[in-house]
Structures are given as structure tokens and as C-alpha cells.
Design a protein around this motif. Structure first.
Motif, mmCIF file in Angstrom:
data_model
loop_
_atom_site.group_PDB
_atom_site.id
_atom_site.type_symbol
_atom_site.label_atom_id
_atom_site.label_comp_id
_atom_site.label_asym_id
_atom_site.label_seq_id
_atom_site.Cartn_x
_atom_site.Cartn_y
_atom_site.Cartn_z
ATOM 1 N N VAL A 136 0.539 -1.327 -0.256
ATOM 2 C CA VAL A 136 0.268 0.011 0.018
ATOM 3 C C VAL A 136 0.930 1.457 0.316
ATOM 4 C CG1 VAL A 136 -1.910 1.639 1.781
ATOM 5 C CG2 VAL A 136 -1.735 -1.665 1.178
ATOM 6 N N ALA A 137 0.627 2.152 -0.746
ATOM 7 C CA ALA A 137 1.601 3.337 -1.194
ATOM 8 C C ALA A 137 0.950 4.741 -0.098
ATOM 9 C CB ALA A 137 1.451 3.630 -2.143
ATOM 10 N N PRO A 138 1.769 5.095 0.414
ATOM 11 C CA PRO A 138 0.866 6.288 0.861
ATOM 12 C C PRO A 138 0.590 6.880 -0.132
ATOM 13 C CG PRO A 138 3.073 6.335 1.181
ATOM 14 C CD PRO A 138 2.611 5.254 0.759
ATOM 15 N N ALA A 139 -0.403 7.713 0.627
ATOM 16 C CA ALA A 139 -1.721 9.095 -0.076
ATOM 17 C C ALA A 139 -0.678 10.298 0.190
ATOM 18 C CB ALA A 139 -2.976 9.021 0.553
ATOM 19 N N PRO A 140 -0.553 10.106 -1.298
ATOM 20 C CA PRO A 140 0.056 11.600 -1.760
ATOM 21 C C PRO A 140 -0.472 13.074 -1.190
ATOM 22 C CG PRO A 140 -0.873 11.740 -3.739
ATOM 23 C CD PRO A 140 -1.209 10.587 -2.989
ATOM 24 N N LYS A 141 0.205 13.453 -0.466
ATOM 25 C CA LYS A 141 -0.096 14.769 0.399
ATOM 26 C C LYS A 141 -0.780 15.991 -0.021
ATOM 27 C CE LYS A 141 2.436 13.641 4.809
ATOM 28 N NZ LYS A 141 4.188 13.545 5.153
ATOM 29 N N ASN A 142 -1.256 17.095 -0.136
ATOM 30 C CA ASN A 142 -1.752 17.444 -0.987
ATOM 31 C C ASN A 142 -0.425 19.101 -1.574
ATOM 32 O OD1 ASN A 142 -4.464 18.235 -0.186
ATOM 33 N ND2 ASN A 142 -3.714 19.472 1.518
ATOM 34 N N GLY A 143 -0.624 19.504 -2.861
ATOM 35 C CA GLY A 143 0.816 18.976 -3.771
ATOM 36 C C GLY A 143 1.509 18.750 -4.190
ATOM 37 N N GLU A 144 2.047 17.277 -3.721
ATOM 38 C CA GLU A 144 2.789 16.375 -3.940
ATOM 39 C C GLU A 144 1.955 15.586 -4.817
ATOM 40 O OE1 GLU A 144 4.088 14.260 -0.443
ATOM 41 O OE2 GLU A 144 4.838 15.978 0.380
ATOM 42 N N THR A 145 2.877 14.847 -5.778
ATOM 43 C CA THR A 145 2.315 14.177 -7.003
ATOM 44 C C THR A 145 2.813 12.193 -6.642
ATOM 45 O OG1 THR A 145 4.642 13.844 -7.617
ATOM 46 C CG2 THR A 145 3.285 15.817 -9.011
ATOM 47 N N ALA A 146 2.085 11.599 -6.983
ATOM 48 C CA ALA A 146 2.538 9.732 -6.559
ATOM 49 C C ALA A 146 3.962 9.732 -5.949
ATOM 50 C CB ALA A 146 1.881 9.409 -7.043
ATOM 51 N N PRO A 147 4.341 8.724 -5.491
ATOM 52 C CA PRO A 147 5.729 8.335 -5.127
ATOM 53 C C PRO A 147 6.416 8.445 -6.909
ATOM 54 C CG PRO A 147 4.404 6.993 -4.143
ATOM 55 C CD PRO A 147 3.561 8.218 -4.609
ATOM 56 N N HIS A 148 5.538 6.773 -7.197
ATOM 57 C CA HIS A 148 6.212 6.877 -8.560
ATOM 58 C C HIS A 148 5.352 7.374 -10.103
ATOM 59 C CE1 HIS A 148 7.930 4.306 -6.566
ATOM 60 N NE2 HIS A 148 7.183 3.251 -6.201
ATOM 61 N N ALA A 149 5.084 8.736 -10.353
ATOM 62 C CA ALA A 149 4.536 9.199 -11.220
ATOM 63 C C ALA A 149 5.605 9.873 -12.271
ATOM 64 C CB ALA A 149 4.380 10.683 -10.944
ATOM 65 N N ASP A 150 7.222 9.672 -11.724
ATOM 66 C CA ASP A 150 7.798 10.117 -12.927
ATOM 67 C C ASP A 150 8.775 8.894 -13.602
ATOM 68 O OD1 ASP A 150 8.694 10.002 -10.704
ATOM 69 O OD2 ASP A 150 10.345 10.766 -10.877
ATOM 70 N N LEU A 151 8.144 8.034 -12.819
ATOM 71 C CA LEU A 151 9.447 6.483 -13.056
ATOM 72 C C LEU A 151 9.003 6.156 -14.645
ATOM 73 C CD1 LEU A 151 10.324 3.782 -11.932
ATOM 74 C CD2 LEU A 151 8.476 2.773 -11.323
ATOM 75 N N LEU A 152 7.967 6.289 -15.182
ATOM 76 C CA LEU A 152 7.436 5.953 -17.082
ATOM 77 C C LEU A 152 8.716 6.466 -17.305
ATOM 78 C CD1 LEU A 152 6.568 3.704 -18.864
ATOM 79 C CD2 LEU A 152 4.521 6.087 -18.922
ATOM 80 N N PRO A 153 9.067 7.825 -17.290
ATOM 81 C CA PRO A 153 9.883 8.511 -18.299
ATOM 82 C C PRO A 153 11.078 8.432 -17.573
ATOM 83 C CG PRO A 153 7.802 9.868 -17.852
ATOM 84 C CD PRO A 153 7.588 8.956 -16.562
ATOM 85 N N ARG A 154 11.877 7.771 -16.091
ATOM 86 C CA ARG A 154 12.614 7.808 -16.351
ATOM 87 C C ARG A 154 12.783 5.887 -17.048
ATOM 88 N NH1 ARG A 154 12.034 7.576 -10.069
ATOM 89 N NH2 ARG A 154 14.207 6.314 -10.425
ATOM 90 N N LEU A 155 12.263 5.720 -17.021
ATOM 91 C CA LEU A 155 12.557 4.355 -17.011
ATOM 92 C C LEU A 155 12.746 4.003 -18.943
ATOM 93 C CD1 LEU A 155 10.172 1.717 -15.477
ATOM 94 C CD2 LEU A 155 12.938 2.062 -14.735
ATOM 95 N N GLU A 156 12.128 4.728 -19.346
ATOM 96 C CA GLU A 156 12.191 5.351 -20.987
ATOM 97 C C GLU A 156 13.585 6.271 -21.695
ATOM 98 O OE1 GLU A 156 8.978 7.653 -21.770
ATOM 99 O OE2 GLU A 156 7.485 5.460 -22.329
ATOM 100 N N ALA A 157 13.813 6.216 -20.814
ATOM 101 C CA ALA A 157 15.162 7.589 -20.410
ATOM 102 C C ALA A 157 15.989 5.913 -20.352
ATOM 103 C CB ALA A 157 15.914 8.424 -19.800
ATOM 104 N N ILE A 158 16.111 5.219 -19.315
ATOM 105 C CA ILE A 158 17.046 4.411 -19.025
ATOM 106 C C ILE A 158 16.814 3.632 -20.592
ATOM 107 C CG2 ILE A 158 17.919 2.483 -17.893
ATOM 108 C CD1 ILE A 158 16.676 4.209 -15.969
ATOM 109 N N ARG A 159 15.751 2.270 -21.541
ATOM 110 C CA ARG A 159 15.976 2.323 -22.657
ATOM 111 C C ARG A 159 16.451 2.692 -23.432
ATOM 112 N NH1 ARG A 159 10.939 1.111 -25.968
ATOM 113 N NH2 ARG A 159 11.316 -1.086 -26.782
ATOM 114 N N ALA A 160 16.012 3.867 -23.670
ATOM 115 C CA ALA A 160 16.721 4.634 -24.362
ATOM 116 C C ALA A 160 18.517 4.548 -24.415
ATOM 117 C CB ALA A 160 16.340 6.265 -24.826
ATOM 118 N N LEU A 161 19.046 4.599 -23.200
ATOM 119 C CA LEU A 161 20.467 4.876 -23.727
ATOM 120 C C LEU A 161 20.600 3.275 -23.029
ATOM 121 C CD1 LEU A 161 20.684 6.979 -19.315
ATOM 122 C CD2 LEU A 161 22.153 7.166 -22.119
#
Length: 117
Positions: free
Chosen positions: A85-110
Motif C-alpha cells: 500500500v503506497a501512502p497517499a500523496p499530500k496536498n501539492g505532491e505527486t504520487a511517489p512513482h509518478a515520474d517512473l515511466l519517463p525515467r524508465l524510457e530514458a534508461i531504455r533509450a540509453l
């Protein structure tokens, strides 16, 4: 037409929701003793909300986490099959893994560039 939250699902509705063939759900019923949908006349299966949650968890263990059927059986029996269970994001915060897909795509491109060189 959407069903109400908590409504029973037929095997075809659940299979299409999970993008799985119906025979896989029937197979899982033979391998996971916890999974027992209601069966009406003509062996029509109706999955209760608890059954749907269990099928989703089995699907996650097998098709996302890469467990074998035996490993998934053990994980569910040991109680370790519960999804984290991931903790719910607080006001103004994004989900903890919201940027995961772009990071993985960048790693894949490398990696593609490294293999191609």
C-alpha cells in the motif's frame, strides 16, 4: 453500460477487464483454493467483489511480479500476497512513482544506444 461498484461480474466481464482468456480464470480456480466464484445453472460463474480482488491479485503476482503458480500459491497462503500500500500523496505532491515511466524510457533509450554502438 457500467456495473455498480460491488456488483457481481461474469467470467467474460472479468476476463475482458483483465485482458485474459476465460480459460485462464477457470484454470486458476483449480490451482487457487481461495478462488471460488458462485456457480449458477449451466455452471455460469459469478465473481463477487472479494473474488474479483483475489483474481486481480493473482494476476498481479503471475503477470506483473513474475511469480510461478506455485510461488503465487505460497505467497497467498503465507499472507505475503497482499499488494503493498503506497501512502497517499499530500496536498501539492505527486504520487511517489509518478515520474517512473519517463525515467524508465530514458534508461531504455540509453541501453538501446549502448547496444547499437
Amino acid at each position: 453500460m457500467e456495473k455498480a461498484e460491488g456488483a457481481f461480474l461474469t467470467i467474460s466481464e472479468l476476463a475482458s477487464e483483465l485482458d485474459l482468456p476465460q480459460h485462464i480464470l477457470r484454470y486458476w480456480e483449480t490451482r487457487f483454493t481461495q478462488l471460488r466464484p458462485l456457480q449458477r445453472s449451466g455452471n455460469r460463474r459469478y465473481y463477487r467483489p472479494a473474488d474479483v480482488a483475489l483474481v486481480r491479485r493473482i494476476n498481479h503476482l503471475l503477470n506483473v511480479e513474475g511469480f510461478t503458480v506455485r510461488g503465487a500459491q505460497k505467497a497467498l497462503a503465507d499472507g505475503g500476497g497482499e499488494p503493498p500500500v503506497a501512502p497517499a500523496p499530500k496536498n501539492g505532491e505527486t504520487a511517489p512513482h509518478a515520474d517512473l515511466l519517463p525515467r524508465l524510457e530514458a534508461i531504455r533509450a540509453l541501453l538501446v544506444r549502448a547496444i547499437g554502438e
